[in-house]
Design a protein around this motif. Structure first.
Motif, short mmCIF file in Angstrom:
data_model
loop_
_atom_site.label_atom_id
_atom_site.label_comp_id
_atom_site.label_asym_id
_atom_site.label_seq_id
_atom_site.Cartn_x
_atom_site.Cartn_y
_atom_site.Cartn_z
N LYS A 18 17.24 48.11 71.25
CA LYS A 18 16.85 46.70 71.28
C LYS A 18 15.86 46.45 72.40
CE LYS A 18 21.24 44.96 69.59
NZ LYS A 18 22.39 44.09 69.88
N LYS A 24 18.99 53.32 74.17
CA LYS A 24 20.40 53.53 73.84
C LYS A 24 20.92 52.46 72.89
CE LYS A 24 21.40 56.15 77.94
NZ LYS A 24 21.93 56.16 79.27
N SER A 25 20.59 51.21 73.16
CA SER A 25 21.05 50.12 72.29
C SER A 25 20.07 49.83 71.16
CB SER A 25 21.28 48.85 73.11
OG SER A 25 20.05 48.36 73.61
#
Length: 148
Positions: free
Chosen positions: A35, A32-33
């Motif tokens: 990262k 989602k991010s």
């Protein structure tokens, strides 16, 4: 030479050596991010469930035959990308074709025992793909959003 800083490379190597037998050691990448997850300065290692979810996300978001790194492998999806830009995603036939290809590709993963269910829902500009799998007698559920 690594693309990661020296301290991260050392941590990765240590984590892999510590538990090489389980086969489930992988860096935890939050899809989602977008990262790598680092807590208290340490790279987090993905659990079995997280690793399978990451693999599914990558499988669905990789076009078959597009990247050289996946040459001579069966990794990636083709039918999903062939239909991109068309209004065929609402057709039952297209959804069934996507499901069939996903089942075929998912079964190639060595740790996945069974594909229990694949559900595809059409949203305004995306497909919500929910996949339920059996891995080592555990049920793993994953949801991948694919923008059309």
């Amino acid at each position: 030479m690594s693309i990661f800083p020296a301290r991260m490379t050392e941590e990765i190597q240590k984590a892999v050596v510590d538990d090489k037998k389980s086969g489930y050691k992988d860096i935890y990448f939050d899809v989602k991010s977008k990262k790598i997850v680092v807590e208290d300065g340490k790279i987090q290692i993905a659990t079995k469930k997280q690793q399978i979810q990451q693999w599914l996300y990558l499988l669905i978001n990789t076009e078959f035959g597009k990247y050289k790194v996946y040459e001579n492998t069966e990794f990636g999806i083709s039918f999903l990308y062939e239909m991109r830009g068309h209004e065929y995603y609402s057709s039952g036939f297209t959804i069934a074709q996507i499901q069939d290809e996903l089942i075929e590709k998912i079964k190639l993963h060595k740790y996945i025992d069974e594909v229990i269910e694949i559900k595809i829902e059409k949203d305004f500009d995306s497909l919500i793909i929910t996949i339920v799998l059996k891995v080592d007698a555990e049920t793993v559920e994953s949801e991948v959003i694919y923008n059309v």
